[in-house]
Design an enzyme around this catalytic site. Structure first.
Site, PDB file in Angstrom:
ATOM      1  N   TYR A  28      22.506 -23.972 -27.230  1.00 60.32           N
ATOM      2  CA  TYR A  28      21.409 -23.976 -27.639  1.00 60.32           C
ATOM      3  C   TYR A  28      21.488 -23.513 -29.199  1.00 60.32           C
ATOM      4  O   TYR A  28      20.946 -24.459 -30.296  1.00 60.32           O
ATOM      5  CB  TYR A  28      20.564 -22.813 -26.871  1.00 60.32           C
ATOM      6  CG  TYR A  28      19.202 -22.922 -27.890  1.00 60.32           C
ATOM      7  CD1 TYR A  28      18.195 -23.728 -27.811  1.00 60.32           C
ATOM      8  CD2 TYR A  28      19.191 -21.520 -28.380  1.00 60.32           C
ATOM      9  CE1 TYR A  28      16.943 -23.502 -28.695  1.00 60.32           C
ATOM     10  CE2 TYR A  28      17.822 -21.479 -29.297  1.00 60.32           C
ATOM     11  CZ  TYR A  28      16.815 -22.574 -29.132  1.00 60.32           C
ATOM     12  OH  TYR A  28      15.800 -22.021 -29.994  1.00 60.32           O
ATOM     13  N   SER A  77      15.981 -21.105 -35.553  1.00 61.63           N
ATOM     14  CA  SER A  77      15.925 -20.131 -34.848  1.00 61.63           C
ATOM     15  C   SER A  77      16.897 -18.930 -35.796  1.00 61.63           C
ATOM     16  O   SER A  77      17.925 -19.442 -36.118  1.00 61.63           O
ATOM     17  CB  SER A  77      16.514 -20.142 -33.466  1.00 61.63           C
ATOM     18  OG  SER A  77      16.887 -19.062 -32.929  1.00 61.63           O
ATOM     19  N   LYS A  86      20.764 -25.861 -32.979  1.00 62.06           N
ATOM     20  CA  LYS A  86      19.866 -25.533 -34.132  1.00 62.06           C
ATOM     21  C   LYS A  86      20.604 -25.774 -35.376  1.00 62.06           C
ATOM     22  O   LYS A  86      20.297 -26.245 -36.407  1.00 62.06           O
ATOM     23  CB  LYS A  86      19.271 -24.312 -33.977  1.00 62.06           C
ATOM     24  CG  LYS A  86      18.040 -24.036 -32.985  1.00 62.06           C
ATOM     25  CD  LYS A  86      17.025 -24.938 -33.229  1.00 62.06           C
ATOM     26  CE  LYS A  86      16.014 -24.730 -31.923  1.00 62.06           C
ATOM     27  NZ  LYS A  86      14.887 -25.648 -32.019  1.00 62.06           N
TER      28      LYS A  86
HETATM   29  P1  NAD Z   1       8.283 -24.600 -25.573  1.00 63.87           P
HETATM   30  O1  NAD Z   1       9.202 -24.926 -24.601  1.00 63.87           O
HETATM   31  O2  NAD Z   1       7.145 -23.811 -24.984  1.00 63.87           O
HETATM   32  O3  NAD Z   1       7.876 -25.916 -26.415  1.00 63.87           O
HETATM   33  C1  NAD Z   1       8.719 -27.007 -26.449  1.00 63.87           C
HETATM   34  C2  NAD Z   1       7.789 -27.925 -26.552  1.00 63.87           C
HETATM   35  O4  NAD Z   1       8.838 -29.332 -26.622  1.00 63.87           O
HETATM   36  C3  NAD Z   1       7.363 -28.154 -24.753  1.00 63.87           C
HETATM   37  O5  NAD Z   1       6.060 -28.508 -24.803  1.00 63.87           O
HETATM   38  C4  NAD Z   1       8.360 -29.359 -23.997  1.00 63.87           C
HETATM   39  O6  NAD Z   1       7.517 -30.022 -23.126  1.00 63.87           O
HETATM   40  C5  NAD Z   1       8.369 -30.382 -25.602  1.00 63.87           C
HETATM   41  N1  NAD Z   1       9.792 -31.040 -25.393  1.00 63.87           N
HETATM   42  C6  NAD Z   1      10.896 -30.634 -25.077  1.00 63.87           C
HETATM   43  N2  NAD Z   1      11.636 -31.676 -25.224  1.00 63.87           N
HETATM   44  C7  NAD Z   1      10.972 -32.812 -25.468  1.00 63.87           C
HETATM   45  C8  NAD Z   1      11.183 -34.414 -25.947  1.00 63.87           C
HETATM   46  N3  NAD Z   1      12.465 -34.787 -25.537  1.00 63.87           N
HETATM   47  N4  NAD Z   1      10.160 -34.995 -26.123  1.00 63.87           N
HETATM   48  C9  NAD Z   1       8.855 -34.732 -26.104  1.00 63.87           C
HETATM   49  N5  NAD Z   1       8.684 -33.171 -26.041  1.00 63.87           N
HETATM   50  C10 NAD Z   1       9.294 -32.472 -25.776  1.00 63.87           C
HETATM   51  O7  NAD Z   1       9.062 -23.757 -26.682  1.00 63.87           O
HETATM   52  P2  NAD Z   1       8.538 -22.885 -27.825  1.00 63.87           P
HETATM   53  O8  NAD Z   1       8.759 -21.462 -27.370  1.00 63.87           O
HETATM   54  O9  NAD Z   1       7.024 -23.172 -28.253  1.00 63.87           O
HETATM   55  O10 NAD Z   1       9.546 -23.115 -28.903  1.00 63.87           O
HETATM   56  C11 NAD Z   1       9.328 -24.281 -29.854  1.00 63.87           C
HETATM   57  C12 NAD Z   1      10.409 -24.582 -30.807  1.00 63.87           C
HETATM   58  O11 NAD Z   1      10.903 -23.282 -31.566  1.00 63.87           O
HETATM   59  C13 NAD Z   1      11.877 -24.981 -30.105  1.00 63.87           C
HETATM   60  O12 NAD Z   1      12.485 -26.025 -30.660  1.00 63.87           O
HETATM   61  C14 NAD Z   1      12.517 -23.553 -30.019  1.00 63.87           C
HETATM   62  O13 NAD Z   1      13.819 -23.913 -29.948  1.00 63.87           O
HETATM   63  C15 NAD Z   1      12.070 -22.889 -31.260  1.00 63.87           C
HETATM   64  N6  NAD Z   1      12.250 -21.634 -31.177  1.00 63.87           N
HETATM   65  C16 NAD Z   1      11.633 -20.848 -30.231  1.00 63.87           C
HETATM   66  C17 NAD Z   1      11.891 -19.561 -30.151  1.00 63.87           C
HETATM   67  C18 NAD Z   1      11.127 -18.469 -29.077  1.00 63.87           C
HETATM   68  O14 NAD Z   1      11.647 -17.486 -28.807  1.00 63.87           O
HETATM   69  N7  NAD Z   1      10.140 -19.266 -28.537  1.00 63.87           N
HETATM   70  C19 NAD Z   1      12.539 -18.801 -31.035  1.00 63.87           C
HETATM   71  C20 NAD Z   1      13.228 -19.536 -31.994  1.00 63.87           C
HETATM   72  C21 NAD Z   1      13.121 -20.845 -32.252  1.00 63.87           C
HETATM   73  C1  WQD Z   2      15.049  -9.106 -26.443  1.00 64.47           C
HETATM   74  C2  WQD Z   2      15.629  -7.850 -26.125  1.00 64.47           C
HETATM   75  C3  WQD Z   2      17.700  -8.140 -24.365  1.00 64.47           C
HETATM   76  C4  WQD Z   2      14.971  -9.517 -21.047  1.00 64.47           C
HETATM   77  C5  WQD Z   2      16.291 -15.050 -27.124  1.00 64.47           C
HETATM   78  C6  WQD Z   2      17.101 -16.166 -27.523  1.00 64.47           C
HETATM   79  C7  WQD Z   2      17.104 -16.559 -28.975  1.00 64.47           C
HETATM   80  C8  WQD Z   2      15.511 -16.847 -29.349  1.00 64.47           C
HETATM   81  C9  WQD Z   2      14.616 -15.978 -28.862  1.00 64.47           C
HETATM   82  C10 WQD Z   2      15.183 -19.375 -29.312  1.00 64.47           C
HETATM   83  C11 WQD Z   2      17.200  -8.025 -26.021  1.00 64.47           C
HETATM   84  C12 WQD Z   2      16.279  -7.280 -23.849  1.00 64.47           C
HETATM   85  C13 WQD Z   2      15.419  -9.017 -22.361  1.00 64.47           C
HETATM   86  C14 WQD Z   2      15.133  -8.595 -19.846  1.00 64.47           C
HETATM   87  C15 WQD Z   2      15.970  -6.841 -21.515  1.00 64.47           C
HETATM   88  N1  WQD Z   2      15.010 -18.071 -28.826  1.00 64.47           N
HETATM   89  N2  WQD Z   2      15.933  -7.572 -22.418  1.00 64.47           N
HETATM   90  N3  WQD Z   2      15.554  -7.164 -20.161  1.00 64.47           N
HETATM   91  O1  WQD Z   2      17.831 -12.693 -26.679  1.00 64.47           O
HETATM   92  O2  WQD Z   2      16.570 -11.691 -28.789  1.00 64.47           O
HETATM   93  O3  WQD Z   2      16.577 -13.880 -28.220  1.00 64.47           O
HETATM   94  O4  WQD Z   2      14.945 -15.354 -27.408  1.00 64.47           O
HETATM   95  O5  WQD Z   2      15.563 -19.409 -30.282  1.00 64.47           O
HETATM   96  O6  WQD Z   2      17.633 -17.665 -29.391  1.00 64.47           O
HETATM   97  O7  WQD Z   2      18.520 -15.852 -27.683  1.00 64.47           O
HETATM   98  O8  WQD Z   2      15.211 -12.347 -26.940  1.00 64.47           O
HETATM   99  O9  WQD Z   2      13.400 -11.730 -25.284  1.00 64.47           O
HETATM  100  O10 WQD Z   2      15.513 -12.484 -24.273  1.00 64.47           O
HETATM  101  O11 WQD Z   2      15.463 -10.206 -25.647  1.00 64.47           O
HETATM  102  O12 WQD Z   2      16.398  -5.654 -21.656  1.00 64.47           O
HETATM  103  O13 WQD Z   2      14.760  -8.818 -18.938  1.00 64.47           O
HETATM  104  O14 WQD Z   2      15.300  -7.455 -24.748  1.00 64.47           O
HETATM  105  O15 WQD Z   2      18.940  -7.632 -24.001  1.00 64.47           O
HETATM  106  O16 WQD Z   2      17.751  -6.596 -26.480  1.00 64.47           O
HETATM  107  P1  WQD Z   2      16.707 -12.363 -27.583  1.00 64.47           P
HETATM  108  P2  WQD Z   2      14.997 -11.723 -25.352  1.00 64.47           P
END
Ligand code: NAD
Ligand code: WQD
Length: 346
Positions: free
Chosen positions: A148, A124, A152
């Site tokens: 969190y 991430s 990562k």
């Molecule tokens: P999500 O929660 O929709 O998907 C994660 C999946 O992993 C879920 O289906 C959950 O049930 C499963 N899971 C969690 N722990 C588990 C375990 N112990 N055993 C088996 N399954 C398990 O999240 P997502 O948005 O699809 O994100 C996927 C990956 O990408 C995550 O690792 C997240 O940290 C990373 N990521 C997401 C974002 C984002 O904004 N969505 C941004 C950066 C990184």
């Molecule tokens: C985006 C912008 C907020 C909600 C998060 C995690 C990051 C990654 C992605 C996993 C910011 C603003 C948001 C609201 C708002 N996840 N905002 N009102 O914070 O960039 O990232 O998700 O790895 O680790 O921290 O994403 O969508 O929460 O926010 O004004 O109700 O929207 O302040 O500027 P963020 P976000």
């Protein structure tokens, strides 16, 4: 040969399964559905017309995970499984360390035991902490600002140590920026539990009438309109990046990190306006205090992924907003909803 997708029922995992199946890969999903629904995988099968194996297994369960490797010809793993709520991780750090880090140790032990050493890991942009400069490239300083993010960072470091110990591993660390959007079918998308933490699902829930108004977190940032700037990327572009990373890990051993973003930054108010234009729905909002821990500006330099993986984002902000809206409109209650398009209402 099969690609094992951990967390394949989740938001990004389900979209990646669609792309893998479309490209002709065999897929096996391991998910314990802690943050997802089996319905998502049913819909992946509906979209692609293909079936695949689904294992309801907690990645922490080493014995059960081994049976997946014993009974399937796993070629590579895409590791999405993990918990991702930043705020929850601050209150429950051990839950995050256990679920995210211990499960990755378990996964890697089993992979090593069965000689599967090709891995694509979901990292991430959070590993860059509060970025000193934008656009952010992969050599920027890295540190965590919450548990969190620390999971990562620690997993990236652990995988680095693993590669150092055994150069036959091949690992891609994909650092996602802000995924939004949904599959164009409107059948799969992001389905957060409770009140969304992230901007786009909050906006779509205001649009569909589930939430009253958006709180815009802060208007005093040093940005063009004072609101926070992020690099939003369409989840289907992100999913396609995993196929490119798979090709890379299959071609050569090593460990490399790649930013997966568009390189463009949009402010919160720009996102509200773009969504209103794409959907034709007015979004009520109010400006509130900044959210603790938020950074002002975060967007990627995605050049490395372009040059080394042959990947770049293709979908713009309008398509992201249209697809987010189609998903929310057709599924106001997420996967609990019988898709409205099946009912002929759209
Ligand atoms: P999500 O929660 O929709 O998907 C994660 C999946 O992993 C879920 O289906 C959950 O049930 C499963 N899971 C969690 N722990 C588990 C375990 N112990 N055993 C088996 N399954 C398990 O999240 P997502 O948005 O699809 O994100 C996927 C990956 O990408 C995550 O690792 C997240 O940290 C990373 N990521 C997401 C974002 C984002 O904004 N969505 C941004 C950066 C990184
Ligand atoms: C985006 C912008 C907020 C909600 C998060 C995690 C990051 C990654 C992605 C996993 C910011 C603003 C948001 C609201 C708002 N996840 N905002 N009102 O914070 O960039 O990232 O998700 O790895 O680790 O921290 O994403 O969508 O929460 O926010 O004004 O109700 O929207 O302040 O500027 P963020 P976000």
């Amino acid at each position: 040969m099969t690609i094992l997708v951990t967390g394949g029922a989740g938001y990004i995992g389900s979209h990646t399964c669609v792309e893998l199946l479309k490209a002709g890969y065999d897929v096996a999903v391991v998910d314990n559905f802690v943050n997802s629904k089996p319905e998502a995988l049913k819909r992946v099968q509906d979209i692609t017309g293909k079936t695949f194996k689904i294992f309801n297994i907690d990645l922490l369960d080493e014995e059960k995970l081994e049976t997946v490797f014993i009974n399937n010809n796993i070629e590579a793993v895409i590791h999405f499984a993990g918990l991702k709520a930043v705020g929850e991780s601050v209150h429950l750090p051990l839950k995050y360390f256990h679920n995210n880090i211990t499960s990755t140790v378990t996964l890697c032990k089993v992979m090593q035991k069965y000689g599967v050493k090709n891995l694509v890991f979901s990292s991430s942009a959070t590993v860059y902490g509060t970025p000193e400069k934008v656009p952010i490239d992969e050599d920027s300083p890295m540190y965590a600002t919450n548990p969190y993010g620390r999971t990562k960072l620690m997993i990236e470091e652990m995988l680095g140590d693993l590669y150092k110990s055994d150069n036959s591993w091949s690992i891609a660390l994909l650092r996602y920026f802000n995924p939004i959007g949904a599959h164009e079918s409107g059948l799969i998308g992001e389905d957060p539990n409770g009140i969304p933490n992230n901007l786009m699902p909050y906006i779509t829930q205001v649009a569909v009438g589930k939430l009253k108004e958006l709180s815009v977190y802060g208007s005093g940032y040093p940005t063009k309109d004072g609101t926070g700037i992020r690099d939003y990327i369409h989840v289907v572009d992100l999913a396609k990046g995993h196929l490119k990373a798979l090709e890379k890990v299959a071609a050569a051993t090593g460990i490399d990190a790649y930013n997966i973003g568009t390189g463009n930054g949009y402010s919160v108010l720009e996102m509200v306006r773009a969504f209103e234009e794409a959907s034709g729905v007015n979004i009520s909002y109010k400006i509130t205090d900044p959210r603790p821990g938020d950074v002002a500006i975060c967007y990627a330099d995605p050049a490395k992924a372009h040059h080394e993986l042959g990947w770049r984002a293709e979908k713009g902000i309008e398509e992201m907003c249209k697809d987010s809206w189609r998903w929310q409109f057709c599924n106001p209650n997420g996967y609990e909803t019988k898709n409205k398009m099946e009912l002929g209402e759209n």
